[in-house]
Design an enzyme around this catalytic site. Structure first.
Site, short mmCIF file in Angstrom:
data_model
loop_
_atom_site.label_atom_id
_atom_site.label_comp_id
_atom_site.label_asym_id
_atom_site.label_seq_id
_atom_site.Cartn_x
_atom_site.Cartn_y
_atom_site.Cartn_z
N ARG A 123 -12.12 -5.47 -3.59
CA ARG A 123 -12.92 -5.28 -2.42
C ARG A 123 -13.78 -4.10 -2.35
O ARG A 123 -13.62 -3.47 -3.45
CB ARG A 123 -11.53 -4.98 -1.26
CG ARG A 123 -10.76 -3.65 -1.68
CD ARG A 123 -10.02 -3.49 -0.68
NE ARG A 123 -9.10 -2.23 -1.28
CZ ARG A 123 -8.03 -1.81 -0.38
NH1 ARG A 123 -7.52 -2.39 0.88
NH2 ARG A 123 -7.14 -0.69 -1.08
N ASN A 161 -13.20 0.64 6.27
CA ASN A 161 -11.98 1.00 5.92
C ASN A 161 -11.78 2.08 4.80
O ASN A 161 -12.50 1.68 3.83
CB ASN A 161 -11.02 -0.14 5.69
CG ASN A 161 -9.63 0.28 5.39
OD1 ASN A 161 -8.88 0.71 6.14
ND2 ASN A 161 -8.98 -0.12 4.19
N GLU A 162 -11.36 3.36 4.90
CA GLU A 162 -11.17 4.11 3.58
C GLU A 162 -12.34 4.27 2.85
O GLU A 162 -12.36 4.15 1.97
CB GLU A 162 -10.04 3.85 2.95
CG GLU A 162 -8.67 3.91 3.59
CD GLU A 162 -7.29 3.82 2.42
OE1 GLU A 162 -7.66 3.32 1.37
OE2 GLU A 162 -6.21 4.48 2.67
N GLU A 319 -2.38 5.04 8.39
CA GLU A 319 -1.30 4.28 7.37
C GLU A 319 -0.57 4.96 6.69
O GLU A 319 -1.00 6.24 6.29
CB GLU A 319 -2.24 3.68 6.44
CG GLU A 319 -3.50 2.33 6.74
CD GLU A 319 -4.10 2.06 5.47
OE1 GLU A 319 -3.60 2.18 4.28
OE2 GLU A 319 -5.23 1.52 5.65
N TRP A 327 0.81 0.17 -6.09
CA TRP A 327 -0.48 0.67 -6.97
C TRP A 327 0.05 1.68 -7.82
O TRP A 327 -0.82 2.19 -8.38
CB TRP A 327 -1.56 0.78 -6.17
CG TRP A 327 -1.15 1.61 -5.04
CD1 TRP A 327 -1.34 1.03 -3.64
CD2 TRP A 327 -1.02 3.09 -4.57
NE1 TRP A 327 -0.72 2.25 -2.61
CE2 TRP A 327 -0.96 3.46 -3.31
CE3 TRP A 327 -1.16 4.33 -5.38
CZ2 TRP A 327 -0.69 4.41 -2.62
CZ3 TRP A 327 -0.89 5.50 -5.00
CH2 TRP A 327 -0.78 5.72 -3.75
N LYS A 368 0.82 -8.09 -2.33
CA LYS A 368 2.06 -8.99 -1.82
C LYS A 368 3.44 -7.98 -2.22
O LYS A 368 4.45 -8.27 -1.34
CB LYS A 368 2.33 -10.36 -2.40
CG LYS A 368 2.32 -10.22 -3.89
CD LYS A 368 2.36 -11.87 -4.34
CE LYS A 368 2.21 -12.01 -5.81
NZ LYS A 368 0.76 -11.42 -6.51
N HIS A 370 3.68 -4.68 -1.66
CA HIS A 370 3.45 -3.67 -0.90
C HIS A 370 4.47 -3.61 0.25
O HIS A 370 4.17 -4.78 0.88
CB HIS A 370 2.06 -3.19 -0.67
CG HIS A 370 1.93 -1.99 0.03
ND1 HIS A 370 2.45 -1.73 1.27
CD2 HIS A 370 0.80 -0.92 -0.54
CE1 HIS A 370 1.90 -0.37 1.40
NE2 HIS A 370 1.03 0.01 0.57
C1 GLA Z 1 -5.02 1.76 1.45
C2 GLA Z 1 -5.67 0.68 2.38
C3 GLA Z 1 -4.99 -0.57 2.68
C4 GLA Z 1 -3.84 -0.79 1.67
C5 GLA Z 1 -3.09 0.34 1.50
C6 GLA Z 1 -1.95 0.13 0.31
O1 GLA Z 1 -4.56 2.64 2.31
O2 GLA Z 1 -6.58 0.95 3.31
O3 GLA Z 1 -5.57 -1.69 2.91
O4 GLA Z 1 -4.76 -1.15 0.45
O5 GLA Z 1 -3.98 1.21 0.77
O6 GLA Z 1 -1.39 1.32 0.07
#
Ligand code: GLA
Ligand code: GLA
Length: 682
Positions: A123, A161-162, A319, A327, A368, A370
């Site tokens: 991604r 996102n992030e 989050e 990870w 999967k 997580h």
């Molecule tokens: C980040 C991402 C999420 C996910 C989490 C997993 O925060 O924004 O999409 O990948 O990590 O910890």
């Protein structure tokens, strides 16, 4: 403002806004068949969920081809959520470009400093500076904003996102062009650039802008100011993407607050969030615990700094995890009580929303393993029961919503530019860790039961009686002036080794270190004395130091030596100094004492400011205390940091959360528990 979101989110039976904390998760319904959606909304209700972030990775589903769109499923999900009282923080879905786009336009893919392409398959495979990516992303944003502008479920926008999680540093030709434009607007002329970058060194003089490149893989150390400017530029390039999306959202949906999720965490330093914070309508953060001896301190530090970035105003925890992530090298499940304690520590530091990644644990894909709010085991699980219990807790804490953090007497300055500059290559040591040093000071204060606000530079210095500025390496003239004025007007400044050494161009202040702060501190350092890993030096009555030493000469008349080196090259010389100013002071700690060493030293550093612990001696270190204050009252949060029961004497107030009637004068905290009291006070 987050209050706009909260009032869009919560309406009582009469339509008037009600006050509540937000609770929810990333929701990825496109990973599930239609039947599961019905169960999702039913379980969300059961858990007290009132907000989800939707569509974060939905681009390929929403736009299956360049000119085909599929919104029907999202319409249905939005309607379903609304019907069940769940508001939507709708993502702009631009985080992961679809395969058709990268196939047609491989020139949007990021390139490393070694010239390797980062291919699709994961991604965030896009260049922040690609005009082609920008055009496609903004087209999607426009379609989404136009379609959902009036949808009653929409409470906020979640840009991308992030930003920068995987693509902050791109060295492509697009990046090179944009970097040149950025430099041209910063410096105006190549002469100014040559001066700032010190290009007289190693024959690097530029005679034309076209010769300038990102710091790609080079034969030896690339120019330090080029590296530093590339960091500044890369943060700005992502911010520019945020602004571009925001522009469309503000145009089409004025009044709907716009945010993006920051990652205020030790390993994420590429984005200068202190600089971004003014561009979002409310600050949102993601945080994941990396298990370790100081993980509780680090979580608290991150939440505290997020609050500092948000100017002390409430913010949104976008989050974190209900249990394990996927990870880390080994992904530990959370123990009973940790889900709630982690969440409530964020609330203690000003979060008005508690959200997780993600709602339902994936069956397939890289995440999967997580954790999620609904785990693989289903709702009949300890995790879902803890999730539901937390939903109830957050309802009970409704009066806290909207309150701000009550300023502490001690501030810790956190400076992105010094973070970047102090850790560059070709320095006296490669072992320096800016974030760790800041966390050391924070841990020391936590262990003494002294509240501190972690604040970014520029937040206004005068608010704190004591200002600790660890490794404030980069001190431009204006900042030196501000710090001097602060101490001369009664503030108590504490700084450390490798502070005040360079200006904004990473040029050394001459005449002896720390050039920018030499007079204020009343000391002069002729040579740095970094220590090899594993080596330490002893100090008189102040423990042992590692990492760094300085050859210090006291120059100020009003400078006293608080501790001297007892061993090492500088044995007998000053190690910790303090200069008295008019009503204030300026102290210098020349070595790394670590959290324990600093805890031993701090009472002496804080003494002239008259700052001491607010907690009874018996619970210092075991309990973290924070205070929020707002229209609903003054709220004292007490977090049990231990696995034992802890009794906190001498506190009274209305118990919103926890054991005890509140009319006695003690609060009993079960292992890992959190109590919240509404305390008397204006
Ligand atoms: C980040 C991402 C999420 C996910 C989490 C997993 O925060 O924004 O999409 O990948 O990590 O910890
Ligand atoms: C070599 C080089 C010098 C300098 C020194 C630094 O000797 O020739 O230019 O870089 O290393 O140690």
């Amino acid at each position: 403002m987050i209050s706009t979101l909260l009032s869009r989110l919560h309406h009582g039976p009469d339509g008037a806004p009600t006050h509540r904390l937000a609770y929810g998760a990333d929701y990825n319904p496109e990973q599930w068949p239609r039947e599961v959606w019905e169960e999702d909304v039913r379980l969300m209700r059961e858990a007290g969920v009132n907000i989800v972030s939707l569509g974060i990775f939905s681009w390929a589903r929403l736009q299956p081809g360049p000119d085909t769109w599929d919104f029907a499923w999202l319409d249905e999900v939005m309607d379903l959520l609304h019907a069940h009282g769940v508001g939507v923080d709708l993502a702009t879905a631009t985080a992961s470009p679809p395969p058709w786009l990268t196939t047609a336009h491989p020139e949007i893919l990021p390139v490393t400093d070694r010239g390797e392409t980062l291919w699709p398959g994961a991604r965030q495979h896009w260049r922040p500076t690609s005009p082609v990516f920008r055009e496609h992303a903004l087209r999607l944003v426009r379609e989404l904003a136009a379609r959902y502008a009036g949808h009653p479920a929409l409470v906020a926008w979640h840009v991308n996102n992030e930003l920068g999680c995987h693509n902050v540093y791109d060295y492509s030709d697009d990046a090179a062009r944009a970097f040149r434009d950025w430099l041209r607007s910063r410096y105006g002329t190549t002469d100014a650039l040559n001066h700032a970058w010190g290009t007289a060194f190693w024959s690097q003089r530029y005679s034309d802008w076209e010769q300038v490149l990102p710091p790609r893989l080079a034969a030896s150390h690339p120019n330090p100011t080029q590296q530093l400017d590339f960091k500044r530029f890369s943060s700005d390039a992502l911010k520019d993407h945020l602004l571009a999306e925001r522009g469309i959202l503000r145009e089409l949906t004025p009044g709907v607050p716009v945010t993006t999720n920051f990652m205020v965490m030790p390993g994420t330093k590429g984005m200068n969030y202190a600089d971004w914070a003014g561009e979002v309508d409310f600050v949102a953060n993601d945080h994941y615990v990396v298990p370790g001896p100081r993980d509780r301190d680090e979580l608290s530090f991150s939440a505290n700094l997020t609050s500092g970035i948000a100017g002390g105003r409430p913010w949104f925890l976008m989050e974190h995890s209900t249990s394990a992530v996927n990870w880390q090298p080994v992904n530990r499940a959370k123990r009973p009580g940790e889900l709630a304690r982690d969440s409530l520590t964020h609330v203690a530091h000003g979060a008005d929303a508690v959200c997780f990644f993600q709602w339902r644990q994936s069956v397939a894909g890289a995440e999967k393993y997580h954790s999620a709010m609904v785990p693989h085991a289903g709702p009949d699980s300890d995790v879902f029961r803890a999730v539901t219990a937390l939903g109830d807790t957050l309802k009970a804490l409704a009066p806290v919503a909207g309150s701000e953090r009550e300023p502490a007497e001690v501030g810790i300055l956190f400076d992105w530019e010094s973070w970047w500059a102090s850790e560059q290559d070709s320095h006296p040591t490669s072992l320096l860790d800016y974030h760790r040093e800041a966390l050391d000071w924070y841990s020391a204060l936590l262990s003494l039961g002294i509240r501190a606000d972690v604040v970014p530079t520029g937040a206004g210095l005068s608010r704190h009686r004591v200002l600790i500025a660890p490794v404030l390496h980069m001190v431009p003239a204006a900042l030196a002036k501000d710090l001097t004025r602060y101490a001369e007007q009664g503030g108590h400044l504490v700084t450390t080794y490798f502070s005040g050494v360079v200006d904004e161009n990473d040029h050394v202040w001459l005449g002896g270190h720390p050039g920018a702060l030499r007079e204020l501190l009343g000391i002069r350092v002729e040579e740095f004395g970094p220590l090899p890993a594993g080596q330490s030096v002893e100090l008189d009555g102040a423990g042992a130091g590692t990492l760094w030493t300085d050859q210090i000469e006291v120059t100020g008349e009003r400078t006293e030596v608080l501790a001297r080196y007892r061993t090492g090259t500088h044995a007998g010389r000053p190690a910790v100094t303090r200069r008295s100013t008019d009503g204030g002071s300026a102290s210098y700690v020349s070595t790394r004492l670590g959290a324990d060493g600093l805890a031993a030293l701090l009472p002496r550093l804080l003494e002239p400011a008259g700052v001491s612990s607010e907690l009874p001696a018996a619970v210092r270190g075991s309990v973290e205390a924070t205070v929020r204050r707002g229209p609903g009252g003054r709220f004292l949060f007490l977090v049990n940091r231990t696995d034992e029961t802890v009794t906190v004497p001498g506190v009274a107030g209305e118990v919103l959360l926890g054991d005890g009637s509140g009319d006695g004068d003690e609060v009993v905290l079960a292992p890992r528990a959190v109590a919240v009291l509404r305390t008397p006070g204006d």
